[in-house]
Scaffold this active site. Structure first.
Site, PDB file in Angstrom:
ATOM      1  N   HIS A 167       0.775  -1.376   0.019  1.00  0.00           N
ATOM      2  CA  HIS A 167      -0.145  -0.039  -0.031  1.00  0.00           C
ATOM      3  C   HIS A 167       0.944   1.222  -0.063  1.00  0.00           C
ATOM      4  O   HIS A 167       0.634   2.240   0.843  1.00  0.00           O
ATOM      5  CB  HIS A 167      -1.053   0.026   1.069  1.00  0.00           C
ATOM      6  CG  HIS A 167      -0.717  -0.015   2.391  1.00  0.00           C
ATOM      7  ND1 HIS A 167       0.251   0.479   3.290  1.00  0.00           N
ATOM      8  CD2 HIS A 167      -1.353  -0.965   3.366  1.00  0.00           C
ATOM      9  CE1 HIS A 167       0.333   0.083   4.390  1.00  0.00           C
ATOM     10  NE2 HIS A 167      -0.580  -0.964   4.448  1.00  0.00           N
ATOM     11  N   HIS A 169      -6.201  -8.660  14.208  1.00  0.00           N
ATOM     12  CA  HIS A 169      -6.110  -7.653  13.229  1.00  0.00           C
ATOM     13  C   HIS A 169      -6.943  -7.887  12.058  1.00  0.00           C
ATOM     14  O   HIS A 169      -6.602  -9.030  11.429  1.00  0.00           O
ATOM     15  CB  HIS A 169      -4.716  -7.213  12.981  1.00  0.00           C
ATOM     16  CG  HIS A 169      -4.457  -5.816  12.059  1.00  0.00           C
ATOM     17  ND1 HIS A 169      -5.420  -4.834  12.081  1.00  0.00           N
ATOM     18  CD2 HIS A 169      -3.397  -5.527  11.334  1.00  0.00           C
ATOM     19  CE1 HIS A 169      -4.844  -4.135  11.242  1.00  0.00           C
ATOM     20  NE2 HIS A 169      -3.678  -4.370  10.905  1.00  0.00           N
ATOM     21  N   GLU A 225      -6.660  -6.035   9.068  1.00  0.00           N
ATOM     22  CA  GLU A 225      -6.434  -5.831   7.750  1.00  0.00           C
ATOM     23  C   GLU A 225      -6.190  -7.050   6.737  1.00  0.00           C
ATOM     24  O   GLU A 225      -5.707  -8.056   7.227  1.00  0.00           O
ATOM     25  CB  GLU A 225      -5.008  -4.891   7.880  1.00  0.00           C
ATOM     26  CG  GLU A 225      -4.714  -4.153   6.426  1.00  0.00           C
ATOM     27  CD  GLU A 225      -3.569  -3.055   6.789  1.00  0.00           C
ATOM     28  OE1 GLU A 225      -3.162  -2.867   7.789  1.00  0.00           O
ATOM     29  OE2 GLU A 225      -3.469  -2.183   5.711  1.00  0.00           O
ATOM     30  N   ASP A 236      -4.230  -8.152   4.905  1.00  0.00           N
ATOM     31  CA  ASP A 236      -2.983  -8.877   4.707  1.00  0.00           C
ATOM     32  C   ASP A 236      -2.961 -10.059   5.761  1.00  0.00           C
ATOM     33  O   ASP A 236      -2.094 -11.113   5.808  1.00  0.00           O
ATOM     34  CB  ASP A 236      -1.564  -8.203   4.871  1.00  0.00           C
ATOM     35  CG  ASP A 236      -1.618  -7.181   6.046  1.00  0.00           C
ATOM     36  OD1 ASP A 236      -2.643  -6.738   6.351  1.00  0.00           O
ATOM     37  OD2 ASP A 236      -0.500  -6.774   6.512  1.00  0.00           O
ATOM     38  N   HIS A 265      -2.396  -1.488  14.511  1.00  0.00           N
ATOM     39  CA  HIS A 265      -2.368  -0.323  13.647  1.00  0.00           C
ATOM     40  C   HIS A 265      -3.699   0.109  13.158  1.00  0.00           C
ATOM     41  O   HIS A 265      -3.572   1.240  12.374  1.00  0.00           O
ATOM     42  CB  HIS A 265      -1.699  -1.032  12.233  1.00  0.00           C
ATOM     43  CG  HIS A 265      -1.685  -0.402  10.917  1.00  0.00           C
ATOM     44  ND1 HIS A 265      -1.941  -1.226   9.933  1.00  0.00           N
ATOM     45  CD2 HIS A 265      -1.377   0.949  10.824  1.00  0.00           C
ATOM     46  CE1 HIS A 265      -1.987  -0.361   9.005  1.00  0.00           C
ATOM     47  NE2 HIS A 265      -1.672   0.955   9.239  1.00  0.00           N
ATOM     48  N   ASP A 284       0.871  -6.536  14.064  1.00  0.00           N
ATOM     49  CA  ASP A 284       1.590  -5.614  13.371  1.00  0.00           C
ATOM     50  C   ASP A 284       2.855  -5.025  14.118  1.00  0.00           C
ATOM     51  O   ASP A 284       4.078  -4.991  13.651  1.00  0.00           O
ATOM     52  CB  ASP A 284       0.978  -4.322  12.700  1.00  0.00           C
ATOM     53  CG  ASP A 284       0.289  -4.632  11.517  1.00  0.00           C
ATOM     54  OD1 ASP A 284       0.496  -5.831  10.660  1.00  0.00           O
ATOM     55  OD2 ASP A 284      -0.624  -3.878  11.205  1.00  0.00           O
ATOM     56  N   TYR A 303       9.616   0.028   8.957  1.00  0.00           N
ATOM     57  CA  TYR A 303       8.375  -0.502   9.483  1.00  0.00           C
ATOM     58  C   TYR A 303       7.589   0.558  10.381  1.00  0.00           C
ATOM     59  O   TYR A 303       6.760   1.085  10.254  1.00  0.00           O
ATOM     60  CB  TYR A 303       8.157  -1.771   9.825  1.00  0.00           C
ATOM     61  CG  TYR A 303       6.889  -2.574   9.994  1.00  0.00           C
ATOM     62  CD1 TYR A 303       6.482  -3.249   8.902  1.00  0.00           C
ATOM     63  CD2 TYR A 303       6.136  -2.072  11.006  1.00  0.00           C
ATOM     64  CE1 TYR A 303       5.095  -3.673   9.098  1.00  0.00           C
ATOM     65  CE2 TYR A 303       4.999  -2.835  11.341  1.00  0.00           C
ATOM     66  CZ  TYR A 303       4.269  -3.309  10.143  1.00  0.00           C
ATOM     67  OH  TYR A 303       3.225  -4.020  10.119  1.00  0.00           O
ATOM     68  N   HIS A 322       4.413 -10.069  10.755  1.00  0.00           N
ATOM     69  CA  HIS A 322       5.360  -9.769   9.915  1.00  0.00           C
ATOM     70  C   HIS A 322       7.014 -10.006  10.245  1.00  0.00           C
ATOM     71  O   HIS A 322       7.142  -9.546  11.299  1.00  0.00           O
ATOM     72  CB  HIS A 322       5.229  -8.298   9.106  1.00  0.00           C
ATOM     73  CG  HIS A 322       3.889  -7.802   8.676  1.00  0.00           C
ATOM     74  ND1 HIS A 322       3.537  -8.546   7.432  1.00  0.00           N
ATOM     75  CD2 HIS A 322       3.181  -7.102   9.155  1.00  0.00           C
ATOM     76  CE1 HIS A 322       2.217  -8.151   7.180  1.00  0.00           C
ATOM     77  NE2 HIS A 322       1.966  -7.251   8.252  1.00  0.00           N
TER      78      HIS A 322
END
Ligand code: FEO
Length: 404
Positions: A24, A78, A80, A82, A145, A164, A192, A225
């Protein structure tokens, strides 16, 4: 790629994305991983899933440990995409008894997947569930996040599943921090943080204090991640404290865009002035450097000096892109200045100062404008501008030391 047992009966079952180069708008030149974890106990819990395109990797890894249909719970730290892109198909396959998430997580899942019938179990900070021999405690981490985010902490194994937070975009065949060079991991995690979490620094500070008060005795941090922190989890916690406290060092960025190299020549002279004052310098062409790499360097830089030629009565578009991006991430306590060459109207420097002002950056001087091509006197003005910023950087460093 294979499932990896990170502690007895707790397995990494995520996916490695070696090819992603744009996340993104953030440059991911080293790819990333989407981590998911399987906890085998009397009840089996899957912590997070993966991006939709990687669902088969997730399933293949789970199959190495057990039949996916035997999973009882899904913990969604989370929403999001991903981490949740493969959730609808995984829920269809697993038919979980419960899906644990925050209240915002439930709302986010419904607005993404439009399935109010899923077996949501809303949790809040301090709530605990038993898996049999293990207990999971939930900690809401709103805005880290997204509004839905939370941590899940496995009390008996002292593992923090941190979503995240404490993560980084790094594809690797290694799963742990102690298998990779620590300085690279911290640099990559810093990029990050600068690009994803800097804007939420006050919340990170509060969360670190809150987790500290809980005295959890964390032995392993398993983010969504990048590598799992098992060797030195304290290193990334210390770094987060430093970064979210917006600690900077005696360092300046000179970021510029140029048409016929006059502004570039000015940029180099600005660097000379900074170097004379003993300031570490990064010269970054807006044309050649990605905005997220500039942001990564900004993380510990005390000053940012921006230069632009005037193009159609405006600053160069790449500079506008970068400054808009930096402004959104809200670096605090920085010093700045501006410069640029021009042909006839020369509005760029005034506009750059306006950007810096809006960002709350303390602007040194009015900036240096030079018509067409600089010569000795023009170069000297740029050296002086760099030196003035350098003195301000060093002055603030001394002030900090005296205050301390
Ligand atoms: Fe890795 Fe906010 O998603």
């Amino acid at each position: 790629m294979t499932a990896v047992e990170i502690k007895k009966d707790i397995h990494w079952v995520g996916a490695v994305d070696w090819n992603v180069r744009d996340f993104h708008g953030y440059s991911t030149e080293r790819g990333t991983t989407y981590n998911a974890y399987l906890i085998k106990d009397e009840k089996v819990a899957l912590v997070d899933t993966v991006k939709h395109d990687f669902k088969s990797d997730l399933l293949h890894n789970i199959h190495q440990v057990m039949e996916p249909s035997k999973i009882d719970y899904i913990i969604v730290n989370h929403v999001e995409l991903d981490h949740s892109g493969s959730l609808p198909e995984m829920i269809e396959l697993i038919q979980p008894e419960k899906i644990f998430c925050t209240a915002n997580g439930k709302r986010a899942m419904i607005s993404h997947f439009h399935r109010e019938d899923w077996p949501f179990e809303v949790v809040k900070t301090g709530d605990e569930i038993s898996l049999g021999n293990r207990t999971v405690r939930f900690i809401e981490t709103k805005m880290l996040h997204w509004p839905d985010s939370m941590f899940s902490y496995l009390l008996e194994d002292k593992i923090l599943f941190s979503s995240d937070a404490f993560g980084q975009h790094l594809a690797s065949s290694q799963r742990f921090d102690d298998q990779l060079p620590m300085d690279e991991l911290i640099t990559n995690a810093g990029k990050y943080f600068a690009n994803i979490l800097l804007v939420f620094s006050p919340l990170v500070q509060k969360l670190l204090a809150q987790v500290g008060e809980m005295d959890l005795g964390i032995e392993m941090i398993a983010p969504d991640h990048g590598p799992i922190w098992r060797g030195q989890p304290g290193k990334i916690i210390e770094a987060y404290d430093r970064w979210s406290g917006q600690e900077t060092k005696n360092k300046a960025l000179v970021v510029y865009d140029t048409m016929w190299k006059s502004t570039e020549k000015m940029a180099k002279s600005v660097c000379t002035g900074l170097e004379r004052e003993g300031v570490e310098v990064r010269l970054m062409s807006a044309r050649l450097c990605h905005r997220s790499d500039i942001m990564a360097e900004m993380l510990d830089a005390k000053a940012i000096i921006v230069g632009s030629a005037t193009l159609n009565n405006n600053i160069m578009p790449r500079l506008a892109d970068i400054l808009t991006y930096v402004k959104g991430l809200r670096p605090k306590g920085r010093i700045g200045a501006s410069f640029g060459s021009y042909g006839w109207s020369g509005e760029a420097v005034k506009q750059l100062n306006g950007f810096l002002d809006e960002m709350g950056i303390e602007v040194v001087g009015d900036g240096v404008r030079i018509k067409n091509v600089p010569e000795h006197e023009g170069y000297q003005k740029c050296v002086e501008l760099g030196a003035a910023v350098g003195r301000a950087v060093r002055g603030s460093e001394q002030l900090t030391a005296e205050e301390a």
